[in-house]
Motif scaffolding. Sequence first.
Motif, PDB file in Angstrom:
ATOM      1  N   ASP A  56       0.606  -0.921  -0.143  1.00  0.00           N
ATOM      2  CA  ASP A  56      -0.094  -0.145   0.283  1.00  0.00           C
ATOM      3  C   ASP A  56       1.101   1.320  -0.530  1.00  0.00           C
ATOM      4  OD1 ASP A  56      -2.443  -0.634  -0.368  1.00  0.00           O
ATOM      5  OD2 ASP A  56      -3.274  -0.457   1.513  1.00  0.00           O
ATOM      6  N   ASP A  57       1.986   1.614   0.905  1.00  0.00           N
ATOM      7  CA  ASP A  57       2.803   2.664   0.851  1.00  0.00           C
ATOM      8  C   ASP A  57       3.451   2.408   0.130  1.00  0.00           C
ATOM      9  OD1 ASP A  57       0.621   3.792   2.778  1.00  0.00           O
ATOM     10  OD2 ASP A  57       1.795   2.131   4.167  1.00  0.00           O
ATOM     11  N   TYR A  58       4.541   2.083  -0.357  1.00  0.00           N
ATOM     12  CA  TYR A  58       5.532   1.499  -1.164  1.00  0.00           C
ATOM     13  C   TYR A  58       5.851   1.577  -2.533  1.00  0.00           C
ATOM     14  CZ  TYR A  58       6.517   1.480   3.869  1.00  0.00           C
ATOM     15  OH  TYR A  58       6.893   2.155   5.218  1.00  0.00           O
ATOM     16  N   GLY A  59       4.367   1.118  -3.493  1.00  0.00           N
ATOM     17  CA  GLY A  59       4.242   0.779  -4.236  1.00  0.00           C
ATOM     18  C   GLY A  59       5.002  -1.272  -4.420  1.00  0.00           C
ATOM     19  N   ILE A  60       5.214  -1.204  -5.719  1.00  0.00           N
ATOM     20  CA  ILE A  60       5.531  -2.544  -5.734  1.00  0.00           C
ATOM     21  C   ILE A  60       7.203  -3.014  -5.230  1.00  0.00           C
ATOM     22  CG2 ILE A  60       6.072  -4.250  -7.368  1.00  0.00           C
ATOM     23  CD1 ILE A  60       4.100  -3.733  -9.608  1.00  0.00           C
ATOM     24  N   ILE A  61       7.925  -4.060  -4.675  1.00  0.00           N
ATOM     25  CA  ILE A  61       8.720  -4.075  -3.597  1.00  0.00           C
ATOM     26  C   ILE A  61       9.204  -5.331  -4.159  1.00  0.00           C
ATOM     27  CG2 ILE A  61       8.668  -1.858  -1.937  1.00  0.00           C
ATOM     28  CD1 ILE A  61       8.211  -3.610  -0.355  1.00  0.00           C
ATOM     29  N   PRO A  62      10.481  -5.445  -4.145  1.00  0.00           N
ATOM     30  CA  PRO A  62      10.998  -7.077  -4.031  1.00  0.00           C
ATOM     31  C   PRO A  62      11.399  -7.901  -2.789  1.00  0.00           C
ATOM     32  CG  PRO A  62      12.880  -5.671  -4.665  1.00  0.00           C
ATOM     33  CD  PRO A  62      11.177  -4.860  -4.380  1.00  0.00           C
ATOM     34  N   LEU A  63      10.875  -8.962  -2.217  1.00  0.00           N
ATOM     35  CA  LEU A  63      11.769  -9.765  -1.105  1.00  0.00           C
ATOM     36  C   LEU A  63      12.337 -10.936  -1.120  1.00  0.00           C
ATOM     37  CD1 LEU A  63       7.865 -10.085   0.436  1.00  0.00           C
ATOM     38  CD2 LEU A  63       9.234  -8.034   0.923  1.00  0.00           C
ATOM     39  N   PHE A  64      12.933 -11.203  -2.438  1.00  0.00           N
ATOM     40  CA  PHE A  64      13.873 -12.221  -2.560  1.00  0.00           C
ATOM     41  C   PHE A  64      13.559 -12.382  -4.015  1.00  0.00           C
ATOM     42  CE2 PHE A  64      10.275 -15.207  -2.336  1.00  0.00           C
ATOM     43  CZ  PHE A  64      10.688 -15.612  -3.367  1.00  0.00           C
ATOM     44  N   LEU A  65      14.866 -12.891  -4.452  1.00  0.00           N
ATOM     45  CA  LEU A  65      15.588 -13.124  -5.707  1.00  0.00           C
ATOM     46  C   LEU A  65      16.140 -14.897  -6.434  1.00  0.00           C
ATOM     47  CD1 LEU A  65      17.405 -10.599  -7.920  1.00  0.00           C
ATOM     48  CD2 LEU A  65      18.110 -12.647  -7.526  1.00  0.00           C
ATOM     49  N   LEU A  66      16.068 -15.390  -6.769  1.00  0.00           N
ATOM     50  CA  LEU A  66      16.094 -16.288  -6.838  1.00  0.00           C
ATOM     51  C   LEU A  66      17.245 -16.858  -8.492  1.00  0.00           C
ATOM     52  CD1 LEU A  66      12.511 -18.143  -7.041  1.00  0.00           C
ATOM     53  CD2 LEU A  66      14.368 -18.276  -5.011  1.00  0.00           C
ATOM     54  N   THR A  67      18.403 -16.857  -8.419  1.00  0.00           N
ATOM     55  CA  THR A  67      19.192 -18.085 -10.041  1.00  0.00           C
ATOM     56  C   THR A  67      18.595 -18.944 -10.147  1.00  0.00           C
ATOM     57  OG1 THR A  67      20.929 -18.215  -8.902  1.00  0.00           O
ATOM     58  CG2 THR A  67      20.190 -16.133  -8.877  1.00  0.00           C
ATOM     59  N   THR A  68      18.635 -18.952 -11.915  1.00  0.00           N
ATOM     60  CA  THR A  68      19.538 -20.596 -12.554  1.00  0.00           C
ATOM     61  C   THR A  68      21.061 -21.068 -11.801  1.00  0.00           C
ATOM     62  OG1 THR A  68      20.652 -19.314 -14.137  1.00  0.00           O
ATOM     63  CG2 THR A  68      17.887 -19.973 -14.467  1.00  0.00           C
ATOM     64  N   ASN A  69      21.442 -20.585 -11.030  1.00  0.00           N
ATOM     65  CA  ASN A  69      23.008 -20.750 -10.892  1.00  0.00           C
ATOM     66  C   ASN A  69      22.296 -22.281  -9.132  1.00  0.00           C
ATOM     67  OD1 ASN A  69      23.911 -20.100 -12.951  1.00  0.00           O
ATOM     68  ND2 ASN A  69      24.781 -18.084 -11.897  1.00  0.00           N
ATOM     69  N   GLY A  70      21.179 -22.029  -9.016  1.00  0.00           N
ATOM     70  CA  GLY A  70      20.864 -22.595  -7.496  1.00  0.00           C
ATOM     71  C   GLY A  70      21.029 -21.609  -6.445  1.00  0.00           C
ATOM     72  N   GLN A  71      20.658 -20.030  -6.470  1.00  0.00           N
ATOM     73  CA  GLN A  71      20.633 -19.148  -5.538  1.00  0.00           C
ATOM     74  C   GLN A  71      19.743 -18.560  -5.430  1.00  0.00           C
ATOM     75  OE1 GLN A  71      24.599 -17.413  -7.010  1.00  0.00           O
ATOM     76  NE2 GLN A  71      25.476 -18.964  -4.732  1.00  0.00           N
ATOM     77  N   ILE A  72      19.597 -17.756  -3.729  1.00  0.00           N
ATOM     78  CA  ILE A  72      18.715 -16.724  -3.622  1.00  0.00           C
ATOM     79  C   ILE A  72      19.676 -15.945  -3.000  1.00  0.00           C
ATOM     80  CG2 ILE A  72      18.053 -18.545  -1.202  1.00  0.00           C
ATOM     81  CD1 ILE A  72      15.233 -17.794  -1.515  1.00  0.00           C
ATOM     82  N   LYS A  73      18.085 -14.307  -3.250  1.00  0.00           N
ATOM     83  CA  LYS A  73      18.863 -13.238  -2.019  1.00  0.00           C
ATOM     84  C   LYS A  73      17.851 -12.827  -1.539  1.00  0.00           C
ATOM     85  CE  LYS A  73      21.537 -10.454  -4.411  1.00  0.00           C
ATOM     86  NZ  LYS A  73      22.023  -9.472  -5.345  1.00  0.00           N
ATOM     87  N   PHE A  74      17.659 -12.390  -0.331  1.00  0.00           N
ATOM     88  CA  PHE A  74      16.978 -12.323   0.592  1.00  0.00           C
ATOM     89  C   PHE A  74      17.301 -10.255   0.134  1.00  0.00           C
ATOM     90  CE2 PHE A  74      17.670 -16.038   2.358  1.00  0.00           C
ATOM     91  CZ  PHE A  74      16.920 -16.559   2.277  1.00  0.00           C
ATOM     92  N   GLN A  75      16.274  -9.485   0.114  1.00  0.00           N
ATOM     93  CA  GLN A  75      15.693  -8.550  -0.277  1.00  0.00           C
ATOM     94  C   GLN A  75      16.332  -7.091   0.943  1.00  0.00           C
ATOM     95  OE1 GLN A  75      17.196  -8.604  -3.483  1.00  0.00           O
ATOM     96  NE2 GLN A  75      16.678  -7.458  -4.214  1.00  0.00           N
ATOM     97  N   LEU A  76      16.137  -7.842   1.987  1.00  0.00           N
ATOM     98  CA  LEU A  76      16.964  -7.577   3.405  1.00  0.00           C
ATOM     99  C   LEU A  76      16.820  -5.966   3.548  1.00  0.00           C
ATOM    100  CD1 LEU A  76      15.253  -8.466   6.053  1.00  0.00           C
ATOM    101  CD2 LEU A  76      17.313  -9.422   6.968  1.00  0.00           C
TER     102      LEU A  76
END
Length: 143
Positions: A56-76
């Motif tokens: 509601d307050d910040y629009g569309i925001i990312p929470l996590f990202l996945l890669t085809t290399n088998g990795q994840i990034k938390f958008q903390l």
Amino acid sequence: MKWNRSSFEESLKNNCKPHTSNVVIDLIKFAETSTGIPSWGRGEGYGTMTYKCDSDDYGIIPLFLLTTNGQIKFQLNYLRNKVKKKEVIRDYQLKLESNFMLDFDEEFYPSDVFHDISELFVMKADVDKFMSTIVGITDRLYQ
């Protein structure tokens, strides 16, 4: 190259062990069927899929990202800079820490980094707990 689900999954299966591929595919299915917004990357070399939520307050925001290399990034850290509701960010941090036994405190985690999915998601319960965490954070950001 603009990635999509089929090119992402094909690359994933060629680059990762079956367990890692299965976890990522579960998270992609989750992104497509939950209230999240999957966003496919355009990068060369490896593909990315970002789970975004509408707030509601910040629009569309990312929470996590996945890669085809088998990795994840938390958008903390991205969220720490963008979201004013600090209790929501703190909740996300605490749930990540309890899910993965890692320290995500700002002092020890000053920038968002990639983690190997195979090391974080050992059992199906780990995937389920993470999905539950994301649903909770998405709901709180939408209030």
